[in-house]
Design a protein around this motif. Structure first.
Motif, mmCIF file in Angstrom:
data_model
loop_
_atom_site.group_PDB
_atom_site.id
_atom_site.type_symbol
_atom_site.label_atom_id
_atom_site.label_comp_id
_atom_site.label_asym_id
_atom_site.label_seq_id
_atom_site.Cartn_x
_atom_site.Cartn_y
_atom_site.Cartn_z
ATOM 1 N N GLN A 1 11.344 8.694 5.565
ATOM 2 C CA GLN A 1 10.068 8.295 5.035
ATOM 3 C C GLN A 1 8.937 9.252 5.688
ATOM 4 O OE1 GLN A 1 7.515 6.450 6.573
ATOM 5 N NE2 GLN A 1 6.574 5.783 4.754
ATOM 6 N N ASP A 2 9.223 9.874 6.828
ATOM 7 C CA ASP A 2 8.109 10.618 7.272
ATOM 8 C C ASP A 2 7.939 11.851 6.502
ATOM 9 O OD1 ASP A 2 7.302 9.285 9.433
ATOM 10 O OD2 ASP A 2 8.087 10.295 10.758
ATOM 11 N N GLU A 3 9.298 12.388 5.959
ATOM 12 C CA GLU A 3 9.124 13.549 5.330
ATOM 13 C C GLU A 3 8.585 13.391 3.957
ATOM 14 O OE1 GLU A 3 13.235 15.244 5.368
ATOM 15 O OE2 GLU A 3 13.110 14.990 7.500
ATOM 16 N N LYS A 4 9.076 12.508 3.271
ATOM 17 C CA LYS A 4 8.810 12.253 1.780
ATOM 18 C C LYS A 4 7.735 11.649 1.492
ATOM 19 C CE LYS A 4 12.972 14.281 0.867
ATOM 20 N NZ LYS A 4 14.369 14.467 0.452
ATOM 21 N N GLY A 5 7.293 10.778 2.365
ATOM 22 C CA GLY A 5 6.242 9.720 2.391
ATOM 23 C C GLY A 5 6.213 8.674 1.200
ATOM 24 N N PHE A 6 7.507 8.201 0.886
ATOM 25 C CA PHE A 6 7.355 7.339 -0.067
ATOM 26 C C PHE A 6 7.139 5.895 0.675
ATOM 27 C CE2 PHE A 6 11.868 8.447 1.242
ATOM 28 C CZ PHE A 6 12.194 7.217 1.848
ATOM 29 N N THR A 7 7.038 4.941 -0.150
ATOM 30 C CA THR A 7 6.606 3.460 0.251
ATOM 31 C C THR A 7 7.953 2.675 0.278
ATOM 32 O OG1 THR A 7 4.604 3.566 -0.994
ATOM 33 C CG2 THR A 7 5.115 1.663 -0.129
ATOM 34 N N VAL A 8 8.009 1.993 1.386
ATOM 35 C CA VAL A 8 9.205 1.194 1.590
ATOM 36 C C VAL A 8 8.806 -0.241 1.766
ATOM 37 C CG1 VAL A 8 11.286 0.500 2.961
ATOM 38 C CG2 VAL A 8 10.419 2.973 2.754
ATOM 39 N N LEU A 9 9.701 -1.273 1.126
ATOM 40 C CA LEU A 9 9.517 -2.738 1.360
ATOM 41 C C LEU A 9 10.609 -2.984 2.002
ATOM 42 C CD1 LEU A 9 8.441 -5.366 1.108
ATOM 43 C CD2 LEU A 9 9.612 -5.702 -1.136
ATOM 44 N N PHE A 10 10.775 -3.305 3.132
ATOM 45 C CA PHE A 10 11.947 -3.233 4.048
ATOM 46 C C PHE A 10 12.209 -4.985 4.293
ATOM 47 C CE2 PHE A 10 14.135 -3.777 8.098
ATOM 48 C CZ PHE A 10 15.161 -2.726 8.141
ATOM 49 N N ILE A 11 13.359 -5.379 3.877
ATOM 50 C CA ILE A 11 13.659 -6.913 4.149
ATOM 51 C C ILE A 11 14.836 -7.073 5.094
ATOM 52 C CG2 ILE A 11 14.749 -8.936 2.826
ATOM 53 C CD1 ILE A 11 13.713 -7.770 0.192
ATOM 54 N N TYR B 1 0.877 -1.056 -0.065
ATOM 55 C CA TYR B 1 -0.079 0.148 0.071
ATOM 56 C C TYR B 1 0.800 1.381 -0.033
ATOM 57 C CZ TYR B 1 -3.779 -3.231 0.979
ATOM 58 O OH TYR B 1 -4.384 -4.481 0.970
ATOM 59 N N LYS B 2 0.327 2.378 -0.621
ATOM 60 C CA LYS B 2 1.029 3.458 -0.562
ATOM 61 C C LYS B 2 1.299 4.059 0.776
ATOM 62 C CE LYS B 2 0.847 7.550 -3.298
ATOM 63 N NZ LYS B 2 1.065 7.961 -4.700
ATOM 64 N N GLY B 3 2.654 4.401 0.810
ATOM 65 C CA GLY B 3 3.119 5.221 2.107
ATOM 66 C C GLY B 3 3.347 4.287 3.339
ATOM 67 N N GLU B 4 3.200 2.876 3.074
ATOM 68 C CA GLU B 4 3.527 2.222 4.303
ATOM 69 C C GLU B 4 5.099 1.463 4.122
ATOM 70 O OE1 GLU B 4 1.699 -1.746 4.457
ATOM 71 O OE2 GLU B 4 2.083 -2.263 2.504
ATOM 72 N N ILE B 5 5.618 1.220 5.233
ATOM 73 C CA ILE B 5 6.784 0.400 5.265
ATOM 74 C C ILE B 5 6.450 -1.061 5.622
ATOM 75 C CG2 ILE B 5 8.759 0.100 6.739
ATOM 76 C CD1 ILE B 5 9.035 2.961 7.516
ATOM 77 N N LEU B 6 6.497 -1.861 4.560
ATOM 78 C CA LEU B 6 6.201 -3.262 4.665
ATOM 79 C C LEU B 6 7.625 -4.033 4.934
ATOM 80 C CD1 LEU B 6 4.211 -5.592 4.295
ATOM 81 C CD2 LEU B 6 4.754 -5.513 2.089
ATOM 82 N N GLY B 7 7.297 -4.793 6.023
ATOM 83 C CA GLY B 7 8.618 -5.723 6.332
ATOM 84 C C GLY B 7 8.372 -7.002 5.623
ATOM 85 N N LEU B 8 9.598 -7.615 5.384
ATOM 86 C CA LEU B 8 9.629 -9.029 4.883
ATOM 87 C C LEU B 8 10.673 -9.501 5.409
ATOM 88 C CD1 LEU B 8 8.447 -10.609 2.555
ATOM 89 C CD2 LEU B 8 10.315 -9.896 1.127
#
Ligand code: ATP
Ligand code: ATP
Ligand code: MG
Ligand code: MG
Lengths: 482, 275, 316, 262, 250
Positions: free
Chosen positions: E185-195, E38-45
């Motif tokens: 990420q807070d500032e720019k609001g991009f989405t992250v997939l964090f592995i 989803y847009k704007g979230e930090i998804l952990g894998l």
């Protein structure tokens, strides 16, 4: 002295030769000079040459020619043995001559003998040969080998009548010869001879000095220097060839005789001899070498005495006062010719002509330069085989197949035809001399020299003889007995 | 000022025994080659019968050859010719090698497979014969010898370059460049090429040396530089016949070849040591 | 197994490619075997007849294909200039070249391994530096120049051997081997110098690896670590080099054979090229290409034997 | 007291000015004790450990102070005597199980090597028996197969077990473990830690355990030593240090551990 | 979730062909896997080594070809921070060159403008201007990782995949880098997939966590819930190994 071989029965020497006998051993088919000069010891014809270039009887005891020059009768020597022990018969002679003349196959193995109309055995000791037209040179072809009629494959079973018999051949390595005990004439002195192939010219001196060869024919003058003070005697003779800067008479500037003459004036044979052959060569002024005393004309050497000014003015007359460029094609394996070309390049600079050297392999030279005539100039030595003036002069006839210089002169053609068609010796000699004069005058090519020939022989061997043709007479060699 | 700091940085980066020795030797050789273009003490083809095989002296420090030519002048010219031939050879080999190897290594796949098989066949084909064929096609001249050797050198370069590209293409920075939107050509030449330079440099140096030796070998067989022009290989093979009368004739060109090859291999060693 | 079948198919393809190239080469370079045999005396008729006899009047591709078909039947044709089966001619010379190559290879390995170990042990010390410079010099010497020097020094000055006194293996085998020693030294020295350099670098690289530290931690001495652990791993990259070196040595022997007057494959190749005796050239080159390919196959197998990690063979 | 390190200083001399990377380190280790060393990357942990194991490169550095192992100063005894201890009394396991094993030598041979060097009188069969026993002790599934395998045929965790087995065959008194689990993944890490604890229990070997992972150190060691820039910042009982760190640096380190509050 | 889907992957399957002893063997690394980001979230894998985390990331970017399945993306310029900080920066180039490269390719800024952008980005990732003239080999692992992040951000991406960006670093540096990522990420609001495989780190950092096991998703959830009562046994095992949950069997 006839039985020296018996005194030293186990005598053995090794003789270095520059090339392998790689064109086969069938005496009627071999062409390479290097092979023929070796087979000289193994095969004999009805006649043979001596060291003075004279024809002497061999398997024929004597011969007679009819006045019309069309019939020759040969009386065979009796009791001559082949190397396999069988006796030479008239049938063998008839077989051999027919084979050479191509009577069965229609393709003569010796081109000149196509002239033979018939060969007949008159009786057991006489053979008669009939020609279709007279040929002054016919007898020189009677030196071709006589081989047994029963020998199915002369290529592999080498059976002749010469003083040495063939033992074995290892390609690229060596040839073994052994003296023939039942030889009809003076028997060879040395029992075994190994002919060792030393194809790398640079290693000859090392091999000689190192003791792995006892003799080497035709070494260069620098090699002679390198051998100074060693166990070797140097015999000096001549190569018997016409070394020249051969000019392609069809190539643009050289089509003009003035240009060719200018080149002749620019070249200094003495300088070339100094650099190339240690000053030892013999200057020649036309297409004939001194060994042919009968035809050789020393005065022709002075037709073009070196004269740079003359050369320049000739060039100017021809419209090349600013010089021109040409390339000299030289087979890379003939060091003296390469060296000659290098000196010529320097000499050309003096008359404002730029020459470049184009080294080619011998085979490329044969096909591109000699056969295709696709060249501008070349340095090479032309020899006479068989030993006739015709062999040297034929090639300048306008339509000769081997006229690789593309020389063309009606005057010359006429003179040559005259020489060939007469059986009168004096007239013939005069015509040949005329030919040579024309070649010199027209500057068919820039004739340079007859190269010297040096033979290195170990001091333990004596009796070496020079022949004015390609022949190495091993039978005359003997070991010094002290 | 800028140059000075560049030189300073250069020497800071590249130092060490090999590098300095190599640089000095190559520098001298390059200088000799350069000077020989304009001037040699004597004409390199000038003959003088009275000086035939003159031994080394003050006037002719390397002695004279069988035509009385000054060996020193010929060696200078030889260095120039050999240097030029080797350099151009390597240039042709490297350039074509990079194009082929980079394409094959970077893209991989069928084309790579086919090209590498052709490459292998050429590799197994004796370079003497290859050179012979090319020279027969083009005619003998030092320029054509260069081309022939250059072509003969392509397969080995292509092979090295290909394996380097293959290695590099698997690294993440290449993917990263792709994600940035860099085109294939840019990736091949701008991103990857600088990374294979060290390997390339050392194979260029080895190639240079092989070219010197190959030229000598070809001249030995009579298809190299044409006389009367000099090349080190040609002189060496000519000199062989005079090893007893004039050992210096073989010695100096031989030494020059050794020194030249030595210089370049030290230099390459130095460069790869430092990077 | 399938892997080797594939490799062998590649090998065949390469050989066919090479043989075609040789044929094409002879089509391109000037010169004519018939003319070469007849020499300057050749008349056009005699030439035509001989060319017909040699089968040269057939189109190029027909000649090639029939040659190829014959090859698969094991018949490599007849030498144009010697009129002998090519197989017999090469068969004669092969032992010479093989012996020369094997000897050179033995020298290379026997000398380079201990030298490299010694240099690596004293890396960057005086001994290493001295050897290193010497090594660079040896690497720079063309083998034919070395050959000349060896003949001069050992043959002419010291008389250790008789230059040109080659003895055939069929006559005197020990003498044959003895004669080949100097030539193989000439061939081996540059390769040996190169091996020393590569092996030294490889040893030093291996010596930095962690397992070496592990080995020390068990109480191994330096030399034990060297011979028990480092050397085998350090030799892995050398295998490729040595494999290529064998091919190079065969090619290099062409020139060295000239210098020492050895009638091996090299001499046959050179004379046959200049005689345009293409059946012989063809066979010699296909043989060399075969050796090159087989060497790379052997290198492959050796790799797997020395380096157990090499089970994976996805590289074509 | 098994090991006593006194004023250990290590100086590098390969650059212009000497660099001290370990400064006046003092500590001691009892029989059977597990001592954890923590500290950021480059703080000198490995250097200290290697000095004890006698594995420091001798050329470019200088060592001062003393390291007493059973009263012998390892820095003073001759090289051959030191070699006698290495692998027999003192064993090491390294960080990278991938590269710390010789890739071309069979596992069995590597496990046995210490015995081969130090117990020459042992027969080949006996050696193999010991090796197999230890491979079993480190919980290898199929010791006989592993014995004949090459390192690349094993996973990272298995290799690290092999390393432990190889270190333990000669039943050393001191085991130095330099970040033995950093290269492994979490689940495997936990297993290796368990194994080390088991072995410590089993053979009463003293362990010097180095890691920069504080949670690991906390799990395994009896005592902890914190290093920074080559000096010991703090040392003491594990629980004490973690619960009430005194030094600023220790506090910072502990604070950096991500907290999970369930 | 009311949020907009940025990436929707369905039935993702990835296979690799291996050659062993000349035999081909096909290994399925990802199998019929569905993933929504989803847009704007930090998804952990998370997942153990070799479970296919990096492969999934590469598949989402199209670097690795899919055997089957579809991936719908709404983002044009996804960026990836690669797992290995040592191979993901071009070793031959200077930092300034590396960071300027995307600007050269995508914008027409002048040299000085590019320099300014790089300089300000370096400041943002906590490095000074003096790093501009350095080469990657002259940087520590943490510094490299920051350069990677900076280069990725240089392109103002909407979506960043960070493949184990901190596992090669030590704790103190890890914390710094994560801080930075979170702040940006807070500032720019991009989405992250964090592995990552470190569940501790992920707990505070991620909005949602996905557990990967043998090429399949084992479990997905919000960290606090997932950690408190893991459903999948594998998740439990992971948590135990990390020392977050006490081992029940002991
Ligand atoms: N050859 C060398 N020359 C100079 N300094 C060195 C050299 N090798 C290591 N060092 C320095 O020694 C110091 C201590 O290194 P050591 O390996 O003991 O660190 P560490 O605490 O084990 O770190 P890590 O957790 O990264 O393993 C480091 O600052 C390192 O930079
Ligand atoms: N190019 C490839 N060819 C063949 N197999 C591959 C390839 N890339 C990855 N694999 C395999 O796919 C599986 C998953 O790899 P991947 O790199 O995705 O794991 P990961 O979860 O990222 O592990 P890690 O935590 O170690 O980074 C591994 O077993 C790996 O061996
Ligand atoms: Mg460490
Ligand atoms: Mg991964």
């Amino acid at each position: 002295t006839g039985d020296k071989a018996a005194e030293t029965p186990a005598s053995h020497i090794t003789i270095g030769i520059p090339q392998d006998l790689d064109d086969g051993l069938d005496p009627h088919k071999v062409n390479a000079a290097g092979t023929r000069e070796i087979l000289f010891n193994v095969y004999e014809g009805l006649l043979k040459y001596n060291e003075n270039g004279e024809l002497i009887p061999a398997l024929a005891e004597k011969y007679e020619a009819d006045a019309d020059g069309l019939t020759y009768t040969f009386s065979l020597r009796q009791g001559v043995k082949f190397h396999d022990g069988s006796t030479v018969t008239a049938d063998d002679v008839v077989y051999s001559l027919n084979r050479l003349a191509g009577k069965e196959t229609g393709e003569p193995l010796e081109g000149a003998l196509a002239n033979i109309a018939s060969v007949e055995k008159t009786d057991d000791k006489t053979v008669t040969v009939k020609l279709t037209e007279p040929d002054a040179d016919f007898l020189s072809y009677m030196t071709d080998a006589i081989i047994p009629a029963s020998n199915a494959d002369p290529e592999t079973s080498v059976i002749g009548t010469g003083p040495y018999k063939f033992v074995s051949h290892t390609p690229q390595e060596s040839v073994e010869l052994e003296s023939f005990d039942d030889y009809w004439g003076e028997k060879a002195h040395i029992k075994n001879i190994t002919l060792k192939i030393i194809s790398n010219a640079d290693s000859i001196v090392m091999e000689l000095k190192g003791g792995s060869a006892d003799m080497f024919c035709r070494i260069t003058d620098t090699q002679v220097k390198e051998l100074e003070g060693s166990d070797f005697n140097i015999e000096k003779g001549t190569m018997n060839l016409v070394q020249a800067l051969y000019l392609n008479n069809k190539y643009e500037p050289f089509s003009d005789p003035k240009v060719r003459q200018a080149i002749c004036y620019a070249i200094d044979p003495q300088e070339i001899m100094d650099y190339v052959s240690g000053g030892d060569g013999t200057e020649i002024g036309s297409a004939m070498f001194p060994a042919f005393g009968k035809y050789y004309d020393e005065s022709l050497n002075d037709t073009y005495n070196t004269d740079i000014e003359k050369a320049k003015s000739l060039l100017k007359e021809a419209g090349y006062e600013n010089g021109f460029e040409f390339s000299i094609t030289v087979p890379s394996n003939y060091q003296p010719h390469v060296a000659t070309a290098e000196v010529i390049v320097e000499e050309m600079k003096k008359i404002g002509v730029t020459a470049k050297i184009n080294l080619v392999e011998w085979d490329t030279w044969l096909s591109e330069t000699y056969s295709e005539r696709n060249y501008e100039a070349t340095v090479i030595g032309v020899d006479a085989s068989p030993l006739t003036a015709r062999a040297l002069l034929d090639r300048y006839k306008s339509d000769a197949h081997n006229n690789f210089v593309n020389f063309s002169s009606p005057e010359y053609d006429a003179a040559l035809t005259a020489a060939l068609s007469t059986t009168d010796d004096a007239a013939q000699t005069a015509s040949y001399k005329q030919c040579l004069e024309i070649l010199s005058k027209e500057a068919a090519s820039a004739y340079i020299q007859d190269l010297p020939c040096y033979v290195a022989i170990n001091k333990k061997i004596t009796g070496y003889k020079f022949y004015p043709l390609y022949a190495q007479d091993f039978a005359s060699l003997s070991l010094v007995t002290e | 000022m800028k140059i000075k700091s560049f030189v300073k940085r250069f020497f800071k980066k590249y130092h060490g025994f090999n590098f300095v020795c190599g640089l000095v030797i190559c520098g001298i050789i390059f200088l000799a080659a350069f000077i020989a273009v304009f001037h040699t003490p004597y004409g390199s083809t000038e003959m003088n019968a009275s000086l035939k095989f003159a031994s080394p002296s003050f006037a002719h420090i390397f002695g004279c050859d069988n035509y009385g030519r000054d060996i020193f002048s010929r060696v200078l010219e030889g260095i120039r010719n050999t240097f030029f031939i080797a350099l151009t050879t390597v240039f042709i080999g490297t350039f074509a090698g990079i194009v082929i190897g980079a394409g094959c290594g970077y893209y991989g796949g069928r084309l790579d497979h086919v090209l590498m098989r052709v490459n292998d066949a050429l590799f197994a084909f004796p370079s003497v014969l290859l050179a012979l064929v090319i020279i027969s096609l083009l005619g003998p001249s030092s320029f054509n010898v260069t081309i022939a050797l250059g072509i003969a050198f392509i397969p080995s370069f292509a092979r090295i370059v290909r394996s380097e590209y293959k290695k590099q293409a698997a690294l993440d920075y290449v993917q990263s460049a792709k994600l940035m939107g860099a085109g294939d050509l840019r990736i091949i030449f701008v991103h990857i090429l600088p990374n294979i330079l060290p390997v390339l440099m050392s194979s260029v140096m080895i190639g240079f040396n092989n070219a010197v030796l190959a030229e000598a070998g070809l001249s030995y067989l009579g298809i190299g530089v044409q006389p009367p022009n000099a090349s080190l290989g040609r002189m060496l093979s000519e000199a062989q016949s005079y090893i007893f009368t004039a050992p210096w004739y073989a010695l100096f060109p031989g030494l020059m070849i050794i020194i030249m090859v030595l210089g370049f291999s030290l230099l390459s060693e130095g460069i790869s040591e430092n990077s | 197994m399938k892997y080797y079948i594939k490799k062998i198919l590649y090998l065949l393809a390469t050989l066919i490619g090479v043989s075609f190239l040789v044929y094409a080469a002879f089509e391109i370079i000037p010169g004519d075997p018939a003319l070469s045999k007849l020499g300057t005396d050749a008349t056009p008729e005699a030439l035509a007849a001989l060319r017909h006899e040699m089968g040269l009047d057939r189109p190029f591709i027909v000649r090639y294909l029939s040659w190829l078909v014959e090859c698969f039947k094991g018949n490599f044709g007849i030498s144009l200039s010697y009129n002998r089966p090519v197989i017999a001619m090469i068969g004669d010379k092969l032992p010479i070249t093989i012996t020369l190559t094997v000897l050179s290879m033995v020298f290379t390995i026997l000398i380079s391994v201990p030298t490299a170990v010694l240099m690596a042990k004293y890396a960057k010390r005086t001994l290493d530096r001295t050897f290193y410079v010497a090594d660079q010099v040896f690497m720079a010497v063309p083998s034919f120049f070395l050959g000349i020097l060896l003949t001069y020094v050992f043959g002419m000055v010291l008389h250790w051997f008789k230059p040109g006194g080659y003895i055939s293996y069929s006559k005197d085998f020990p003498g044959f081997i003895a004669y080949l020693i100097m030539p193989s030294v000439a061939i081996a020295v540059p390769k040996c110098a190169m091996s020393v350099k590569l092996l030294r670098a490889s040893i030093l690289e291996e010596a930095d690896k962690e397992y070496v530290r592990t080995a020390y931690s068990r109480g191994n001495s330096t030399m034990q670590v060297m011979y028990r652990h480092v050397l085998k791993n350090a030799m892995i990259p050398l295998v490729t080099f040595w494999g290529m070196a064998v091919a190079d040595m065969i090619a290099g022997s062409i020139v060295v054979e000239q210098v020492f007057g050895i009638p091996g494959l090299g001499r046959i190749l050179l004379t046959s090229i200049s005689n345009r005796d293409y059946p012989v050239v063809e066979a010699v080159i296909v043989l060399i290409a075969f050796v090159v390919c087989v060497m790379s196959l052997i290198v492959d197998i050796l790799y797997k034997r020395i380096d157990p990690r090499m089970k994976r063979t996805d590289e074509d | 007291m098994l090991l006593e390190v006194k004023d250990l200083t290590i100086e590098f001399h390969d650059h212009d000015s000497p660099e001290k990377v370990v400064k006046d380190v003092d500590f001691s280790l009892d029989k059977g004790e597990i001592l954890g060393i923590v500290g950021e990357s480059g703080s000198g942990k490995s250097m200290t450990a290697m000095a004890i194991a006698g594995l420091l490169p001798r050329k470019k550095l200088k060592t001062f102070g003393s390291i007493f192992f059973e009263r012998k100063d390892l820095l003073k005894i001759p090289r051959s005597e030191l070699r006698g201890l290495q692998g027999d009394e003192i064993s090491v396991i390294f960080q990278e199980p991938m590269t710390a094993l010789n890739p071309t030598m069979k596992i069995g041979k590597q496990v046995e090597e210490s015995l081969f060097i130090h117990h020459k009188d042992m027969s080949d069969g006996d050696r193999k028996k010991v090796a197999l026993k230890w491979l079993e002790n480190v919980e290898m599934d199929d010791p006989a197969r592993v014995y004949d395998a090459y390192p690349h045929e094993l996973s990272g965790g298995m290799r690290q077990r092999v390393m432990i087995a190889a270190a333990m065959v000669s039943e050393p008194k001191l085991l130095i473990a330099d970040e033995p689990t950093t290269a492994l993944d979490v689940t495997v890490q936990a297993e290796i830690i368990k194994l080390l604890l088991k072995i410590n229990e089993l053979s009463k070997v003293a362990v010097l355990f180095i890691s920069h992972d504080l949670s690991l150190i906390r799990q395994i060691s009896h005592n902890v030593m914190v290093m920074q820039n080559g000096v010991i910042v703090e040392k003491g009982d594990t629980d004490m240090i973690f619960e009430s760190p005194k030094e600023e640096y220790t506090k910072r380190l502990i604070a950096a551990i991500p907290e999970v509050r369930l | 979730m009311e949020k907009e889907k940025l990436i929707e992957g369905k039935g993702i399957t990835v296979r690799f062909t291996n050659y062993t002893d000349g035999k081909r063997s096909i290994k399925t690394v990802l199998e019929d896997l569905d993933i929504d980001i989803y847009k704007g979230e930090i998804l952990g894998l998370a997942g153990e080594s070799g479970s296919g985390k990096s492969t999934l990331a590469k598949a989402l970017l199209g670097i690795v070809p899919l055997a089957s399945g579809t991936i719908e993306t709404k983002t044009k310029s996804p960026q990836m921070i690669f797992q290995d900080p040592y191979s993901s920066l071009n070793p031959a180039k200077k930092i300034s060159w590396i960071m300027e490269e995307p600007l050269k390719l995508k914008t027409s800024l002048s040299r000085t403008e590019r320099r300014d952008r790089v300089s300000s980005m370096l400041k943002e990732v906590g490095l000074s201007d003096e790093f501009m003239i350095r080469k990657p080999s002259e940087l520590s692992g943490g510094q490299r990782q920051r350069i990677c992040i900076g280069t990725a951000l240089m392109q103002e991406p909407e979506f960043i995949i960070a493949d184990e960006p901190v596992s090669a670093l030590d704790v103190t540096v890890q914390a710094q880098v994560l801080d930075l990522m979170g702040r940006l990420q807070d500032e720019k609001g991009f989405t992250v997939l964090f592995i990552s495989h470190d569940l501790r780190t992920m707990y505070n950092f991620c909005d949602r966590i996905m557990i990967l096991k043998d090429g399949k998703i084992a479990e997905t959830g919000i960290p606090s819930e997932l950690y408190r009562n893991p459903k999948h046994p594998y998740t439990k095992k992971l948590l135990e190994s990390a020392g977050i949950r006490k081992n029940e069997t002991v």
